[in-house]
Write a protein that holds these residues in place. Structure first.
Motif, PDB file in Angstrom:
ATOM      1  N   GLN A 135       1.081  11.270 -10.716  1.00 36.60           N
ATOM      2  CA  GLN A 135       0.050  12.397 -10.777  1.00 36.60           C
ATOM      3  C   GLN A 135       1.190  13.611 -11.271  1.00 36.60           C
ATOM      4  O   GLN A 135       1.071  14.502 -11.865  1.00 36.60           O
ATOM      5  N   LYS A 174       8.245  12.634   2.331  1.00 38.73           N
ATOM      6  CA  LYS A 174       7.094  11.694   2.697  1.00 38.73           C
ATOM      7  C   LYS A 174       7.473  10.135   2.739  1.00 38.73           C
ATOM      8  O   LYS A 174       7.080   9.567   3.856  1.00 38.73           O
ATOM      9  N   ARG A 230       1.415   6.566  -6.915  1.00 41.17           N
ATOM     10  CA  ARG A 230       0.394   7.668  -7.405  1.00 41.17           C
ATOM     11  C   ARG A 230       0.890   9.068  -7.366  1.00 41.17           C
ATOM     12  O   ARG A 230       0.768  10.016  -8.170  1.00 41.17           O
ATOM     13  N   ASN A 231       1.962   9.280  -6.123  1.00 45.03           N
ATOM     14  CA  ASN A 231       2.434  10.675  -6.094  1.00 45.03           C
ATOM     15  C   ASN A 231       3.174  11.025  -7.308  1.00 45.03           C
ATOM     16  O   ASN A 231       3.353  11.986  -7.893  1.00 45.03           O
ATOM     17  N   LEU A 283       0.879  -1.334   0.088  1.00 40.07           N
ATOM     18  CA  LEU A 283       0.042   0.122   0.054  1.00 40.07           C
ATOM     19  C   LEU A 283       0.800   1.210  -0.114  1.00 40.07           C
ATOM     20  O   LEU A 283       0.578   2.361  -0.707  1.00 40.07           O
ATOM     21  N   ASP A 284       1.743   1.243   0.821  1.00 38.21           N
ATOM     22  CA  ASP A 284       2.833   2.338   1.019  1.00 38.21           C
ATOM     23  C   ASP A 284       3.431   2.656  -0.494  1.00 38.21           C
ATOM     24  O   ASP A 284       3.655   3.773  -1.021  1.00 38.21           O
ATOM     25  N   GLY A 344       0.985   4.223  -2.793  1.00 35.91           N
ATOM     26  CA  GLY A 344       0.863   5.632  -2.821  1.00 35.91           C
ATOM     27  C   GLY A 344       2.021   6.468  -3.194  1.00 35.91           C
ATOM     28  O   GLY A 344       1.873   7.431  -3.908  1.00 35.91           O
ATOM     29  N   GLN A 345       3.426   5.843  -3.071  1.00 40.41           N
ATOM     30  CA  GLN A 345       4.451   6.408  -3.750  1.00 40.41           C
ATOM     31  C   GLN A 345       4.298   6.584  -5.224  1.00 40.41           C
ATOM     32  O   GLN A 345       4.272   7.709  -6.026  1.00 40.41           O
TER      33      GLN A 345
END
Ligand SMILES: [Zn+2]
Lengths: 182, 252
Positions: free
Chosen positions: B57, B129, B53-54, B46-47, B50-51
């Motif tokens: 994006q 982050k 996606r950042n 999941l982490d 998230g990475q």
């Protein structure tokens, strides 16, 4: 004349509106730990108001920072913030994500920490040396949320959600979640 | 324009690394050796999503032309992917998954430490982050590498096989692709030679504790960063991209 009338009914100063927005945000829960609001959690960093030219409307920009990079609750929180503001009559809403400075558990409010404990989750302790990559380092002492004993053990660094670790109390045997330092 | 395309490529490389290892780790969900570790590897997956996606994006924003994080993840083909070969390899057994995680997390730890100071503010913010999470990944994977290496006879044997299997894929992390070289000269990229020594030292100390010896093989595989992949990536993408390709624009 009509415009002036409208202005006078909605004649709140920006600081009053700002205060009201923070009050609204306090009602928006974290979907995974619903006793905490987005304010308790510290994800709302600031609110900016801009008066829309030639109108009585305000544009609201809410700056939020994600707790964990991949936390699926963040999308829900953003949507809930928008819904709560819409319900209170704000229509021009921008939600902006900021990554830096990165969110830390130090931003969780004291009230939030008390709410967490009452909910059965041990709140984050003050940040210590836990956030280093060294293996088998000395674990910090985490108190049991049920009996307050520090005689507890780490079961897993990764728990039911990204923000939690799994512990067990050696005294009362309660398994519990710890909102880990970040 | 040259510069902007390079920043996009650099960002996509970081995104692809995260997406592919995140997908590989997610294959363990429901299959972990014990419940707590099943949860751990799923959290790490999941982490990574998230990475990814950042980074996607950001790449989409730079690219414009209606690119989105989803189009970049789900509609690019094998040759467009810029991830290292290491992250696309099949999981193997638990020992192999743990060892890959340890190699890659240690690399990411030192990489993001530097990337936090990138001249590109968005890359720096994403790194700042992600570093907090990667710190936990290094700790978790190194502890398991030690437990298994210095564990039972069987776990030791499996770790030795994992080292054999994976070692020749570690060199690529430190071999500069063209867009990395340019990124360094333009000030937002990381000089990979500057983190190689730290990586070596960390691997060495954990291997010592795990009673594993470092291989002496010098031959290293490479190509993934430039789009030359093993046959495995096609299968990963086949599974991951199927839904978007069969039902374009499908949403939950
Ligand atoms: Zn207890």
């Amino acid at each position: 004349m009509e415009i002036i009338t409208k202005n006078s009914t909605a004649n709140n100063t920006s600081s009053e509106i700002n205060k009201r927005i923070w009050e609204i945000l306090e009602t928006v829960p974290d979907p995974e730990v619903p006793v905490l609001s987005v304010i308790d959690l510290g994800v709302v960093r600031k609110v900016e108001l801009t008066q829309v030219p030639t109108s009585t409307c305000w544009q609201v920009e809410v700056f939020v920072t994600p707790t964990y990079t991949g936390c699926p609750a963040m999308d829900v929180m953003k949507m809930s913030i928008r819904m709560a503001l819409l319900q209170q009559g704000f229509t021009d809403i921008i939600i902006t994500q900021v990554l830096s400075p990165a969110w830390t558990t130090d931003w969780m409010s004291d009230i939030g920490k008390q709410k967490l404990k009452a909910y059965g989750i041990t709140p984050p302790q003050y940040k210590q040396a836990v956030c280093t990559p060294d293996s088998f380092q000395q674990e910090e002492a985490i108190p049991c949320p049920l009996c307050n004993s520090y005689n507890t053990r780490l079961v897993s660094q990764f728990g039911s959600t990204a923000c939690k670790a799994l512990y067990q109390c050696n005294d009362c045997k309660e398994p519990f979640d710890y909102f880990k330092c970040h | 324009m040259m510069t902007k395309q390079n920043l996009i490529d650099y960002t996509l490389h970081l995104a692809d690394n995260a997406l592919i290892i995140g997908h590989r780790n997610s294959e363990w969900c429901g299959h972990g050796p014990i419940l707590e570790q099943d949860i751990a590897i799923s959290n790490i997956a999941l982490d990574y999503i998230g990475q990814a996606r950042n980074f996607y994006q950001y790449a989409a924003q730079l690219q414009g032309n209606a690119a989105t994080e989803d189009s970049l993840a789900y509609l690019r083909d094998v040759v467009d992917f810029k991830n290292c070969l290491l992250v696309e390899l099949p999981n193997g057994d638990w020992g192999q998954t743990i060892l890959r995680q340890f190699f890659f997390s240690t690399y990411q730890y030192f990489f993001f430490q530097q990337l936090q100071n990138s001249l590109d503010e968005q890359l720096a913010a994403i790194a700042e982050k992600a570093l907090k999470e990667v710190t936990y990944h290094v700790r978790w994977s190194s502890e398991w590498a030690i437990r298994l290496g210095d564990g039972t006879e069987e776990s030791k044997q499996r770790m030795l096989l994992a080292v054999d299997e994976l070692w020749s894929y570690t060199g690529e992390m430190f071999q500069e692709a063209g867009y990395e070289r340019l990124a360094v000269s333009e000030g937002y990229g990381i000089d990979l030679t500057s983190i190689k020594n730290s990586w070596d030292a960390k691997i060495k100390s954990v291997f010592e504790e795990a009673t594993l010896s470092l291989p002496t093989v010098a031959w290293m595989q490479s190509g993934g960063k430039e789009g030359q992949h093993s046959e495995h990536l096609g299968f990963v993408l086949g599974e991951m991209q199927f839904l978007q390709r069969a039902n374009p624009g499908a949403e939950w």
